[in-house]
Scaffold this active site. Structure first.
Site, PDB file in Angstrom:
ATOM      1  N   GLY A  51      12.591 -17.612  54.028  1.00  0.00           N
ATOM      2  CA  GLY A  51      11.966 -18.163  52.828  1.00  0.00           C
ATOM      3  C   GLY A  51      11.946 -17.297  51.594  1.00  0.00           C
ATOM      4  O   GLY A  51      11.598 -17.781  50.512  1.00  0.00           O
ATOM      5  N   ARG A  65      22.387 -29.183  45.145  1.00  0.00           N
ATOM      6  CA  ARG A  65      21.088 -28.583  44.807  1.00  0.00           C
ATOM      7  C   ARG A  65      20.534 -29.016  43.436  1.00  0.00           C
ATOM      8  O   ARG A  65      19.349 -29.325  43.350  1.00  0.00           O
ATOM      9  CB  ARG A  65      21.155 -27.048  44.904  1.00  0.00           C
ATOM     10  CG  ARG A  65      21.552 -26.532  46.300  1.00  0.00           C
ATOM     11  CD  ARG A  65      21.232 -25.072  46.512  1.00  0.00           C
ATOM     12  NE  ARG A  65      19.794 -24.867  46.535  1.00  0.00           N
ATOM     13  CZ  ARG A  65      19.086 -24.528  45.493  1.00  0.00           C
ATOM     14  NH1 ARG A  65      19.673 -24.265  44.348  1.00  0.00           N
ATOM     15  NH2 ARG A  65      17.792 -24.403  45.599  1.00  0.00           N
ATOM     16  N   CYS A  95      30.093 -41.217  40.240  1.00  0.00           N
ATOM     17  CA  CYS A  95      29.558 -42.324  39.431  1.00  0.00           C
ATOM     18  C   CYS A  95      28.048 -42.471  39.540  1.00  0.00           C
ATOM     19  O   CYS A  95      27.554 -43.487  40.042  1.00  0.00           O
ATOM     20  CB  CYS A  95      30.235 -43.615  39.853  1.00  0.00           C
ATOM     21  SG  CYS A  95      32.006 -43.432  39.827  1.00  0.00           S
TER      22      CYS A  95
HETATM   23  N1  LLP Z   1      13.659 -20.816  59.268  1.00  0.00           N
HETATM   24  C1  LLP Z   1      13.390 -22.137  59.265  1.00  0.00           C
HETATM   25  C2  LLP Z   1      12.636 -22.702  60.369  1.00  0.00           C
HETATM   26  C3  LLP Z   1      13.823 -22.940  58.197  1.00  0.00           C
HETATM   27  O1  LLP Z   1      13.547 -24.237  58.194  1.00  0.00           O
HETATM   28  C4  LLP Z   1      14.561 -22.352  57.136  1.00  0.00           C
HETATM   29  C5  LLP Z   1      15.032 -23.161  56.014  1.00  0.00           C
HETATM   30  C6  LLP Z   1      14.841 -20.977  57.208  1.00  0.00           C
HETATM   31  C7  LLP Z   1      14.359 -20.238  58.277  1.00  0.00           C
HETATM   32  C8  LLP Z   1      15.624 -20.259  56.148  1.00  0.00           C
HETATM   33  O2  LLP Z   1      14.978 -20.266  54.930  1.00  0.00           O
HETATM   34  P1  LLP Z   1      15.566 -19.424  53.712  1.00  0.00           P
HETATM   35  O3  LLP Z   1      15.442 -17.954  54.060  1.00  0.00           O
HETATM   36  O4  LLP Z   1      16.983 -19.810  53.542  1.00  0.00           O
HETATM   37  O5  LLP Z   1      14.728 -19.810  52.580  1.00  0.00           O
HETATM   38  N2  LLP Z   1      18.451 -26.942  51.182  1.00  0.00           N
HETATM   39  C9  LLP Z   1      17.348 -26.298  50.517  1.00  0.00           C
HETATM   40  C10 LLP Z   1      16.662 -25.270  51.405  1.00  0.00           C
HETATM   41  C11 LLP Z   1      16.200 -25.830  52.724  1.00  0.00           C
HETATM   42  C12 LLP Z   1      15.560 -24.800  53.614  1.00  0.00           C
HETATM   43  C13 LLP Z   1      15.374 -25.337  54.969  1.00  0.00           C
HETATM   44  N3  LLP Z   1      14.840 -24.423  55.925  1.00  0.00           N
HETATM   45  C14 LLP Z   1      17.836 -25.681  49.217  1.00  0.00           C
HETATM   46  O6  LLP Z   1      19.009 -25.796  48.896  1.00  0.00           O
HETATM   47  O7  LLP Z   1      17.036 -25.113  48.464  1.00  0.00           O
END
Ligand code: LLP
Length: 422
Positions: free
Chosen positions: A239, A312, A344
């Site tokens: 996150g 995005r 489109c």
């Molecule tokens: N762990 C779990 C359980 C998750 O659901 C996620 C991301 C991560 C780790 C990794 O999170 P990160 O470090 O990448 O923030 N498509 C969206 C982001 C969706 C995130 C989903 N879960 C975007 O493009 O912003």
């Protein structure tokens, strides 16, 4: 820091001019930098030097085998959410003992494979799921090592579509039921409770929500231990945000300090699941200008990349910095323009009123910070082939996923016999 810089008036990926790759591969394409991937992985893991920590790269952010393998060679584990991702992680050389399996909807056959290969941990998100896992493991004569993902009900202060730690979200087990759920699960055959898991959202730009969630988890670990559970693992999720628009997120070191401060003396192994932080700034989407047209208010720059290639902006109002491949001269005139794709619908807009140097057909641009949740979220909407991916390493590059041909795409459809004879 990344390895996409101007040299001699044009944008390079490490030691290669991006225009050269574009000429050979065709646009649009995703371009990743090995050095940046490696650097980000190292910076993140160094935040936990001397700590018992396992960094499980969140494969969902970018699941190309070559990307996973680059990280596997540095010792990364993996956080996977499907059988497909599990197979990718294993094939890229990540040992099962470093893989955690997350997600609210695991199917029995996915659990089977994970049990067969012996993953490190299932992050279980509900009571129905732990019952199915217990059945599958018992049938196979295996023990599933689990943590429950708990929902700490904290506001991650990020986009609503990627916030996961509020009570109203579908994720994890409700905070007030945690004690009972652990107690019940401990009695199930084939289940060994070993940890607690939390993940409150993505693209977090502030340490407070992490701190609040982690301190809650700390209390929970002590409570669960007092209730007789042997908690040896704490998975703190992913996150941590990246600087899309120049706003700086907390550093991995300061994030690490928050985690270590909350968990330091609990004597647990810490697990982290970073995705975006590792791959986000290690990738760009390269696209060619098809037309520049004058609209009623502003110019439209129409690119050959579209929302199906990088969703995005359309989906999360995501900001991606746009660089021209030719470096703007010192006296270049900038003008606000709308940057759009050929699909489109009006949602196919990458940027509105973005200040860009004057552009013309066949100029190349690069969307920065497109390495995470770019290629993996692409679709073939408008029957546009998935965009190829290229990995650069110093002065060499390889196509790590080719552009499918239109024949391959059309071949996936079948016309039923009753429509055949006309
Ligand atoms: N762990 C779990 C359980 C998750 O659901 C996620 C991301 C991560 C780790 C990794 O999170 P990160 O470090 O990448 O923030 N498509 C969206 C982001 C969706 C995130 C989903 N879960 C975007 O493009 O912003």
């Amino acid at each position: 820091m990344d390895h996409f810089n101007y040299k001699d008036g044009e944008l390079y990926a490490e030691d290669l001019p991006i225009a050269k790759i574009a000429a050979e591969v065709g646009t649009p394409f995703y371009c990743y930098s090995t050095a940046t991937l490696e650097r980000h992985y190292k910076v993140f893991s160094e935040a936990f030097d001397g700590v018992n920590a396992l960094v499980c790269y969140a494969v969902k952010a970018n699941s190309n085998l070559a990307v996973i393998k680059t990280l596997a060679r540095l010792g990364a584990g993996a956080d996977v959410v499907s059988e497909g991702e599990l197979r990718r992680a294993l094939q890229a050389g990540i040992p099962a003992s470093k893989i955690v399996f997350s997600g609210v909807g695991k199917r029995p056959w996915e659990m089977e494979l994970a049990l067969e290969v012996g993953i490190h941990q299932f992050n279980v998100e509900s009571e129905p799921e732990v019952k199915v896992l217990s059945n599958v493991a018992s049938r196979m004569g295996k023990i599933a090592k689990i943590a429950f993902r708990v929902n700490p009900d904290v506001d991650a202060k990020t986009h609503a579509k990627i916030s996961t730690g509020k009570a109203e979200n579908k994720f994890g087990v409700p905070w007030q039921d945690v004690s009972r759920i652990y107690g019940d699960a401990a009695k199930l055959p084939g289940i060994e409770i070993q940890g607690v898991d939390v993940h409150i959202g993505s693209q977090l730009m502030d340490l407070d929500p992490f701190n609040n969630a982690f301190l809650r988890v700390r209390e929970l670990v002590m409570l669960l231990r007092s209730e007789g559970h042997n908690i040896t693992q704490v998975d703190l999720g992913g996150g941590l945000g990246i600087p899309y628009d120049g706003t700086m997120p907390p550093t991995p070191t300061s994030y690490g300090a928050v985690a270590i401060n909350a968990m330091g003396n609990l004597g647990v192994q810490l697990i982290f699941e970073p995705g975006r932080l590792i791959v986000g700034n290690a990738g760009v989407l390269v696209s060619e200008v098809i037309y520049v047209k004058q609209g009623a208010e502003r110019k439209f720059v129409i690119l050959d990349a579209a929302m199906n290639d990088l969703i995005r902006p359309a989906m999360y109002d995501g900001y991606h910095h746009i660089d021209t491949i030719k470096e703007p001269s010192a006296d270049a005139v900038f003008e606000p323009m709308d940057v759009v794709g050929p699909v489109c619908e009006t949602g196919d807009t990458f940027a509105k009123a973005r200040d860009l140097p004057l552009l013309e057909a066949s100029d190349l641009v690069a969307f920065r910070s497109a390495g995470a949740y770019g290629a993996v979220m692409a679709s073939t909407y408008n029957t546009r082939p998935l965009v190829p991916e290229v990995l650069v390493n110093g002065d060499q590059y390889a196509v790590i996923r080719k552009r499918p041909s239109l024949e391959e795409i059309l071949d996936l459809d079948t016309v039923p016999t009753w429509l055949d004879n006309e």
